[in-house]
Design a protein around this motif. Sequence first.
Motif, PDB file in Angstrom:
ATOM      1  N   ALA A 102       0.896  -1.173  -0.131  1.00  0.00           N
ATOM      2  CA  ALA A 102       0.023   0.002  -0.232  1.00  0.00           C
ATOM      3  C   ALA A 102       1.004   1.100   0.013  1.00  0.00           C
ATOM      4  O   ALA A 102       1.997   1.251   0.535  1.00  0.00           O
ATOM      5  CB  ALA A 102      -0.918  -0.066   1.524  1.00  0.00           C
ATOM      6  N   ASP A 103       0.367   2.409  -0.239  1.00  0.00           N
ATOM      7  CA  ASP A 103       1.096   3.705  -0.507  1.00  0.00           C
ATOM      8  C   ASP A 103       0.642   4.121   0.949  1.00  0.00           C
ATOM      9  O   ASP A 103       0.045   3.527   1.573  1.00  0.00           O
ATOM     10  CB  ASP A 103       0.328   4.516  -1.554  1.00  0.00           C
ATOM     11  N   PHE A 107      -3.927   3.298   0.291  1.00  0.00           N
ATOM     12  CA  PHE A 107      -4.420   2.789  -0.926  1.00  0.00           C
ATOM     13  C   PHE A 107      -3.352   1.997  -1.641  1.00  0.00           C
ATOM     14  O   PHE A 107      -2.200   2.166  -1.791  1.00  0.00           O
ATOM     15  CB  PHE A 107      -5.072   4.006  -1.687  1.00  0.00           C
ATOM     16  N   VAL A 108      -3.990   0.838  -2.208  1.00  0.00           N
ATOM     17  CA  VAL A 108      -3.262   0.187  -3.002  1.00  0.00           C
ATOM     18  C   VAL A 108      -3.502   0.546  -4.576  1.00  0.00           C
ATOM     19  O   VAL A 108      -4.649   0.539  -4.956  1.00  0.00           O
ATOM     20  CB  VAL A 108      -3.117  -1.416  -3.047  1.00  0.00           C
ATOM     21  N   ARG A 109      -2.417   0.788  -5.453  1.00  0.00           N
ATOM     22  CA  ARG A 109      -2.482   1.534  -6.759  1.00  0.00           C
ATOM     23  C   ARG A 109      -2.042   0.431  -7.790  1.00  0.00           C
ATOM     24  O   ARG A 109      -0.961   0.304  -7.615  1.00  0.00           O
ATOM     25  CB  ARG A 109      -2.016   2.999  -6.844  1.00  0.00           C
ATOM     26  N   ASP A 391      -8.992   5.220  -9.776  1.00  0.00           N
ATOM     27  CA  ASP A 391      -8.139   6.086  -9.025  1.00  0.00           C
ATOM     28  C   ASP A 391      -8.275   7.429  -9.418  1.00  0.00           C
ATOM     29  O   ASP A 391      -8.182   7.885 -10.698  1.00  0.00           O
ATOM     30  CB  ASP A 391      -6.797   5.445  -9.626  1.00  0.00           C
ATOM     31  N   PRO A 415      -5.270   3.026 -14.477  1.00  0.00           N
ATOM     32  CA  PRO A 415      -4.909   2.994 -13.035  1.00  0.00           C
ATOM     33  C   PRO A 415      -6.309   2.806 -12.061  1.00  0.00           C
ATOM     34  O   PRO A 415      -7.128   3.559 -12.495  1.00  0.00           O
ATOM     35  CB  PRO A 415      -4.429   4.231 -12.637  1.00  0.00           C
ATOM     36  N   ARG A 417      -7.508   1.671  -7.992  1.00  0.00           N
ATOM     37  CA  ARG A 417      -7.010   1.391  -6.489  1.00  0.00           C
ATOM     38  C   ARG A 417      -7.744   0.611  -5.556  1.00  0.00           C
ATOM     39  O   ARG A 417      -8.959   0.378  -5.948  1.00  0.00           O
ATOM     40  CB  ARG A 417      -6.703   2.859  -5.952  1.00  0.00           C
ATOM     41  N   ARG A 419      -9.029  -0.136  -1.650  1.00  0.00           N
ATOM     42  CA  ARG A 419      -9.171   0.597  -0.438  1.00  0.00           C
ATOM     43  C   ARG A 419      -8.174   0.196   0.866  1.00  0.00           C
ATOM     44  O   ARG A 419      -7.765  -0.979   0.463  1.00  0.00           O
ATOM     45  CB  ARG A 419     -10.659   0.743   0.227  1.00  0.00           C
TER      46      ARG A 419
END
Lengths: 425, 102
Positions: A102-103, A107-109, A391, A415, A417, A419
């Motif tokens: 995750a960032d 969030f994971v993009r 995203d 892109p 994302r 949660r």
Amino acid sequence: MMDKQAPAPRRLAGGDEANAVEITAYGEILEVFRSDKFTATVGGDHDHIYRTETMVRLDGHDHLDRRRTMNRILRRDGHKWFRDTALFPTVERNLQQLLRHADADGFVRVDLVTFGLRVQVALAAALIGLEGVDSDQKADELFGIFNRIGIRETFLEALHGFDDADNVIARGLEAKQQFVDHYYRPSLAAHRRLLDEVGAGHLTEEDLPHDILTMVAAHADPDWVDDGVAVKEVMMVFSGAVRTSADAMASVVDELLRWFDAHPDDHAMGIDPNFLLGAVNETLRLHPVQVAFLRRAREDVLLSGGTRVGAGQLAVLRTPVANRDRSVFGENADLFDPRRQVPPGQYSYGLAFGSGPHMCYGIPIVLGSEGIDGSLVHTLQMLFRAGLERDPERPPDKYRAGEDARRYESWVSYPVRFRPQAKLA
Amino acid sequence: VSNRPLFAVTELPVGGLRRFDLDGVPICLAHAADGNFYAFSDTCTHEEQSLSEGELFGMTVECPLHSSLFDLRTGSVNGPPAMLPMKIYPVSIESDEVCIDL
């Protein structure tokens, strides 16, 4: 990172465009697909590098014999085996891996195009029997090789040629040799060793991999005794499986996210297989991955709608136009409607897979035996269960070329994302 | 034409498929794993392909071209891409002859 920029089909001298008849009516295209008065042997000057004598170019009983051989892999429950052992574990493994990174905001993009290409490369490699495609890096490398081979550029060569032919072909031959040296020959040699083990009684036929290279190694088709046709056959399977499916997946997600925006009550349907199947069918119909199919008339033909195709002329079958035919799909044929009902006997996905004897080889993998157990529906379920959403900070990017019936589109990036704390169900 | 004799029951082994043209209608006869004979339209409902060139397994006939599957007993589709059922015909055995009721 993969090189995802798709080249454009171009209208250039070198093809047979002056001797071509464009056909856009759904019924007439079906007639041509099914008629033995047309041949699929329609390659251009460089077809011998890519398609000559492969399943896509053979007609009549030669085609049936090759198809019957190739069908050994996917028929009955064979397609299920590929989804269960190659595609779904790859999707799940890649998603699990992504969701662990995750960032800072939780969030994971993910770029859905890169994700889709990698899982489809893994599936195609398993179907063919290519060895050593066991990491993202190797999947990217193999896809990069295929991107340079020039299959897409030469697809409509018989019609309108293609830009910068000398460089495209030089680059293509180099990439093809790279594929043969680094992937095809080592993999085929490994398959031959397994066959030798069977011959020596150390293994049984049940121990052999269920893939195309096992059949090539066993010379299941007389034209596969040397590498010439077999390499091209494998190239066609790979190119037919990877980019098309990755594009289709991004397109379904795009259509569904827009549908959910307009129909918020349907949001929970993102995990309903029958709803997703409707979305897949509609997406394939509205966003077919091929701008046209080509056939050449063997004799003068008058089609039921009044279109004449003279002997020797090319029939350019504009399936993307036919897929919006209101007489088949209703007055709202231009719109995405995952609950659309089509008349009995018509394909819900239109002519996206072609029709007639040469109908797409990979349909069983994509659609499965019941429709809802195919690769796209299953992958979409996994993505939406994990909480996929658009995203908002990175818009998708699409490559576009041509206009109207000739329009070609391919996703460069999509892109999405997930949660925070997203995980696979 | 009803109950037309086609061939002796011993002529088609279990697992076999054979095509007949009866009054211009292509018919496929199957000798299935349950020991019974089944008759159905020889042309796949998906594309124009002779089912007699396909294969039997269990109570299913498989089209050789796109691997569509049909149930011998009901004609129903057991596997895509076919969408429409195949037409089936009654079969009887009379004096060791396989007969079909068209």
